[in-house]
Design an enzyme around this catalytic site. Structure first.
Site, PDB file in Angstrom:
ATOM      1  N   ASP A  91       0.811  -1.215   0.000  1.00 14.28           N
ATOM      2  CA  ASP A  91       0.000   0.000   0.000  1.00 14.28           C
ATOM      3  C   ASP A  91       0.849   1.271   0.000  1.00 14.28           C
ATOM      4  O   ASP A  91       0.666   2.151   0.845  1.00 14.28           O
ATOM      5  CB  ASP A  91      -0.931   0.009   1.214  1.00 14.28           C
ATOM      6  CG  ASP A  91      -1.758  -1.254   1.330  1.00 14.28           C
ATOM      7  OD1 ASP A  91      -2.223  -1.735   0.278  1.00 14.28           O
ATOM      8  OD2 ASP A  91      -1.944  -1.757   2.448  1.00 14.28           O
TER       9      ASP A  91
ATOM     10  N   GLU B  90     -11.514   0.431  -3.885  1.00  8.61           N
ATOM     11  CA  GLU B  90     -10.812   0.895  -2.684  1.00  8.61           C
ATOM     12  C   GLU B  90      -9.543   1.639  -3.080  1.00  8.61           C
ATOM     13  O   GLU B  90      -9.284   1.881  -4.258  1.00  8.61           O
ATOM     14  CB  GLU B  90     -10.481  -0.301  -1.780  1.00  8.61           C
ATOM     15  CG  GLU B  90      -9.669  -1.376  -2.469  1.00  8.61           C
ATOM     16  CD  GLU B  90      -9.604  -2.686  -1.695  1.00  8.61           C
ATOM     17  OE1 GLU B  90     -10.361  -2.840  -0.711  1.00  8.61           O
ATOM     18  OE2 GLU B  90      -8.801  -3.558  -2.071  1.00  8.61           O
TER      19      GLU B  90
END
Length: 496
Positions: A26, A189
């Protein structure tokens, strides 16, 4: 001797080699002048959210961890693959800003931190407890209003929501608004918003963070929408290909000083026979971004990554622990203290039962880690860990060292032998596979002339495909009673 940087002996193609090898998922990036700064997820590990610095996007140095205090991240309370999820790192009006989600925090919601120096210290959090979901993004509109854009799980819908916030007064200024539900794939997302020219671009992840992971994009004349999806979405994916890097997605874009663009994104490197196994967790990769008809087009990065930038030897003579050292239980500063001959690691329990120990991420195709320790009368384990119930280790107690394998509820006690004289070198090694998996793991003890390998184990059982979750392997040491002196740790990665 303090931790020393490796000699830059080799390079790999950035199209297939991570710029951060090991469990650094991420990624979020920002640029200040000629310098780049990057943050990653850290899940249950503390201190949380590693912060990196680079001048060229391929050579990176960890300058700290953002979450170092209990008011920021209460250590030892998050089980495996929970805790701190995807952050966003930005620079605005002379400050660095970080927003993330601690899914276990009783305060709830997303949490915003700021710092004048990205190496820290970082502030106490502003908690947006009114908001649900994960993967928050920070940006500021033309009037200076801060917008938080995030993945919402509200009611029966999953998609991207946005809300204006006042950071100084710690207020949410409006009811959250849906701005995009993606292209129809699952799990919209990881949103990030960017201004380029007259348009605002919303880049998201879709398809889940497994083999179907993709990057999709939409654009608008306003950061609040409405957003027009690119006709050629997804704009980036490796799904259903033979590319050695899979699961690619969760991208964050950055503009270079010369006006060209790049992106950092997560990916995995599965190996072995079908379904193939990735063991390092999700790593950070680099892509070039070219703008075609005012849409971003991802291309392989035409750069070379130093292959040995993660190698180190640490004798713990520096006043403070290197930021590479983290713990799945309590923070290291609660059970580690300096000693003339190294560091002393003690025993402190955690609420989750996860071990309070000194761990560092591993990441090469194959690698070797040596822990030079003074056993004394302590009971301790040097282990390779994927999570609390998937690890291989060398357990030391009562003058013996025993190879142990923990796979789910089953713990196997393998070969044991007496300890040689102190200090002793305990070795964990990833080497070529013999069971059609990603690698084999050797557990051994160096007796001064050779390595006595107590066990050679199938690496598949320490993979995400077997254990599940979002993390990767770390190697480290923890104690079950008394203390152990760790004199030195040497770690080196080798490419197959």
């Amino acid at each position: 001797m303090s931790p020393t940087p490796p000699e830059r002996g080799g390079y790999a193609d950035a199209a297939t080699a991570p710029i951060l090898s090991g469990m650094y998922p991420d990624p979020s990036i920002c640029r200040v002048g000629e310098e780049y700064f990057l943050a990653n997820s850290s899940f249950e590990y503390s201190p949380g959210v590693p912060i990196w610095h680079s001048r060229d996007l391929v050579s990176w140095r960890q300058i700290g961890n953002a979450l170092t205090r209990d008011e920021q991240f209460p250590a030892g309370r998050s089980p495996s693959s929970r805790g701190i999820y995807a952050p966003t790192l930005r620079h605005h009006d002379g400050r660095f800003w970080l927003i993330t989600t601690n899914i276990d925090d009783v305060r709830g919601g997303h949490q915003i931190y700021h710092a004048s120096d990205p190496a820290g210290p970082w502030s106490a959090p502003v908690c947006l407890s009114q908001l649900d979901g994960i993967d928050p993004d920070l940006t500021w509109d033309d009037e200076g209003t801060c917008l938080v854009t995030y993945c919402s799980w509200s009611e029966t819908e999953i998609g991207i929501r946005q809300v204006a916030v006042d950071l100084e007064r710690r207020l949410v200024l409006e009811k959250p608004r849906w701005i995009w539900h993606g292209t129809g794939l699952a799990h919209s997302e990881g949103p990030h918003l960017y201004r380029r020219g007259d348009r605002w671009y919303l880049v998201i992840a879709e398809g889940g963070t497994d083999r179907g992971h993709v990057v999709s994009v939409a654009r608008s004349l306003s950061p609040r929408g409405p957003f027009e999806a690119a006709a050629h979405n997804p704009v980036f994916t490796h799904r259903s290909t033979a590319h050695p890097v899979q699961n690619v997605g969760h991208a964050d874009l950055v503009e270079r000083p010369d006006g060209s663009w790049a992106a950092v994104y997560l990916g995995t490197r599965p190996r072995g026979r079908s379904p193939r196994f990735h063991v390092n967790g999700r790593e950070t990769f680099l892509a070039d971004v070219r703008w075609v008809d005012d849409w971003p087009q991802f291309e392989p990065a035409r750069r070379h990554v130093p292959t040995e930038q993660r190698d180190f030897e640490d004798d713990f003579s520096a006043p403070a622990l290197d930021p590479r050292w983290v713990s799945p239980g309590q923070r290291p500063d609660r059970f580690v203290h300096n000693a003339p001959e190294g560091v002393v690691v003690g025993h402190v329990p955690s609420e989750t039962g996860e071990p309070s120990g000194l761990f560092t991420r591993v990441g090469g195709d194959h690698w070797e880690a040596d822990f030079v320790v003074d056993p004394d009368e302590g009971t301790f384990t040097v282990a390779l860990r994927l999570d609390g119930v998937h690890w291989y280790g060398l357990h030391v107690a009562g003058g013996e060292v025993t190879a142990v394998a923990q796979i789910g509820p089953v713990r196997s006690v393998l070969r044991a032998r007496p300890l040689p004289g102190s200090p002793v070198t305990l070795r964990v090694r990833s080497t070529e596979p013999t069971w059609n998996g990603p690698d084999d793991i050797e557990l051994g003890i160096d007796d001064g002339t050779d390595t006595d390998v107590l066990a050679r184990l199938d690496g598949r059982y320490l993979s995400t495909e077997v254990a599940g979750g979002f993390t990767g392997r770390l190697v480290g040491v923890w104690t079950e009673s008394r203390e152990v002196v760790v004199r030195r740790v040497r770690y080196s990665e080798r490419r197959a």
